[in-house]
Design an enzyme around this catalytic site. Structure first.
Site, PDB file in Angstrom:
ATOM      1  CG  ASP A  11      -1.792   1.232   1.304  1.00  0.00           C
ATOM      2  OD1 ASP A  11      -2.470   1.527   0.296  1.00  0.00           O
ATOM      3  OD2 ASP A  11      -1.791   1.937   2.326  1.00  0.00           O
ATOM      4  CB  SER A  12       0.222   4.750  -0.798  1.00  0.00           C
ATOM      5  OG  SER A  12      -1.010   4.791  -0.112  1.00  0.00           O
ATOM      6  CB  CYS A  74      -2.836   1.120  -2.616  1.00  0.00           C
ATOM      7  SG  CYS A  74      -3.052   2.841  -3.046  1.00  0.00           S
ATOM      8  CD  GLU A 152      -2.112   8.564   6.834  1.00  0.00           C
ATOM      9  OE1 GLU A 152      -1.155   9.224   7.237  1.00  0.00           O
ATOM     10  OE2 GLU A 152      -2.061   7.769   5.880  1.00  0.00           O
ATOM     11  CB  CYS A 184     -10.152   5.138   0.094  1.00  0.00           C
ATOM     12  SG  CYS A 184      -8.655   5.841   0.817  1.00  0.00           S
ATOM     13  CG  HIS A 186      -6.457   6.058   4.795  1.00  0.00           C
ATOM     14  ND1 HIS A 186      -5.717   5.403   3.845  1.00  0.00           N
ATOM     15  CD2 HIS A 186      -5.574   6.736   5.575  1.00  0.00           C
ATOM     16  CE1 HIS A 186      -4.439   5.676   4.022  1.00  0.00           C
ATOM     17  NE2 HIS A 186      -4.323   6.476   5.059  1.00  0.00           N
TER      18      HIS A 186
HETATM   19  N1  DGL Z   1      -4.084   3.834  -0.048  1.00  0.00           N
HETATM   20  C1  DGL Z   1      -4.759   4.860  -0.810  1.00  0.00           C
HETATM   21  C2  DGL Z   1      -6.009   4.255  -1.473  1.00  0.00           C
HETATM   22  O1  DGL Z   1      -6.569   3.282  -1.032  1.00  0.00           O
HETATM   23  C3  DGL Z   1      -5.135   6.043   0.060  1.00  0.00           C
HETATM   24  C4  DGL Z   1      -3.945   6.861   0.512  1.00  0.00           C
HETATM   25  C5  DGL Z   1      -3.186   7.490  -0.626  1.00  0.00           C
HETATM   26  O2  DGL Z   1      -3.695   8.426  -1.271  1.00  0.00           O
HETATM   27  O3  DGL Z   1      -2.072   7.042  -0.892  1.00  0.00           O
HETATM   28  O4  DGL Z   1      -6.426   4.768  -2.487  1.00  0.00           O
END
Ligand code: DGL
Length: 274
Positions: A11-12, A74, A152, A184, A186
């Site tokens: 993931d990012s 992600c 976050e 997403c 989050h």
């Molecule tokens: N992990 C990203 C997503 O699910 C969210 C956070 C980001 O923008 O990197 O799209």
């Protein structure tokens, strides 16, 4: 491909831990290797080319560590890079979009589905395309970029979050949407607030679905199909981050639901032109 190897999850940043948590709970025998690309987060506002480059670099790092399959946790990376990754590597690479799209298409009674995600995910139309392919034509999407920093920071309830959610979710008032995809990593942390504010704004109930459990089920099926299930109940969990491990560990607790003590720092090479 050895079935003893771990499954790589990337993931990012910390958000994909919501997906890892669901995978660890559904497949407790499997060892999991998580990579959070915290040095480059967020992916959500970046160009498709940049997202693909980051995704290839992260996946290559996991491949070099030795994994039997990859989950692109992600949503933004799944939207823009999944196909490129599937073409590039010879092990199964799963994204988070199709599994939850299938769950939503099966769940809706009105045939109208809402999708919320980062700007990148919404602009890619990946959910729209997946749902259209499943025969759902009434799809309403909305980018909700502020939900990522709120999750976050642990701001998941209260007046500020309610006001932001109201402003985003009012697009669903007057629609027939009865199922909302949290597109997403989050957003599961805000699921209660999102569901409540949706119902207040739209004046009717909604089923809120996130990718985590649907992806864990899809992964379980994929391992079975490829005879890649772990032969032993090892269940070792390893966590890596490309920026400060201590900061990753601190935020991670909210996403993984447990305190992480051992986060490794890793650097990843740019291999996108190789
Ligand atoms: N992990 C990203 C997503 O699910 C969210 C956070 C980001 O923008 O990197 O799209």
């Amino acid at each position: 491909m050895s079935s003893n190897l771990p499954i790589g999850i990337f993931d990012s940043g910390v958000g994909g831990l919501t997906v890892m948590r669901a995978i660890a709970s559904r497949l407790p025998a499997e060892s999991l290797l998580y990579l959070g690309d915290t040095a480059r987060v967020p992916y959500g506002n970046r160009s498709p080319q940049t997202i693909r480059r980051y995704a290839v670099n992260a996946t290559t790092m996991l491949r070099d560590e030795g994994v039997k399959a990859i989950v692109v946790a992600c949503n933004t990376a799944s939207a823009y890079a999944l196909r490129a990754l599937q073409e590039r590597y010879d092990f199964p690479v799963l994204g988070v979009v199709d599994p939850v799209a299938r769950a939503a298409a099966a769940a809706t009674a009105t045939g109208a589905i809402g999708v919320i995600g980062t700007r990148g995910t919404v602009a890619s139309n990946c959910y729209l395309d997946a749902l259209h392919a499943l025969g759902v034509s009434d799809v309403i999407q909305k980018a909700c970029p502020l939900f990522v920093p709120l999750a976050e920071e642990g701001w998941t309830q209260g007046e500020v979050v309610d006001a932001i959610a109201r402003s985003y979710l009012q697009v669903f008032a007057g629609t027939a949407v009865d199922t909302l995809i949290l597109g997403c990593t989050h957003y599961p942390l805000l699921a209660d607030t999102i569901g409540r504010v949706f119902e207040e704004t739209a004046g009717r109930s909604v089923r809120v679905l996130d990718s985590a459990s649907a992806t864990a089920i899809a992964l379980s099926d994929e391992l079975e199909t490829n005879a890649l299930g772990s032969p032993e109940a090892v269940g070792a969990l390893r966590f890596c981050a490309t920026d400060d491990p201590a900061q990753f560990a601190e935020t991670a607790t909210r996403f993984f639901g447990a305190h992480l003590t051992d986060v490794e720092h890793v650097d990843i090479r740019d291999v996108s032109h190789e």
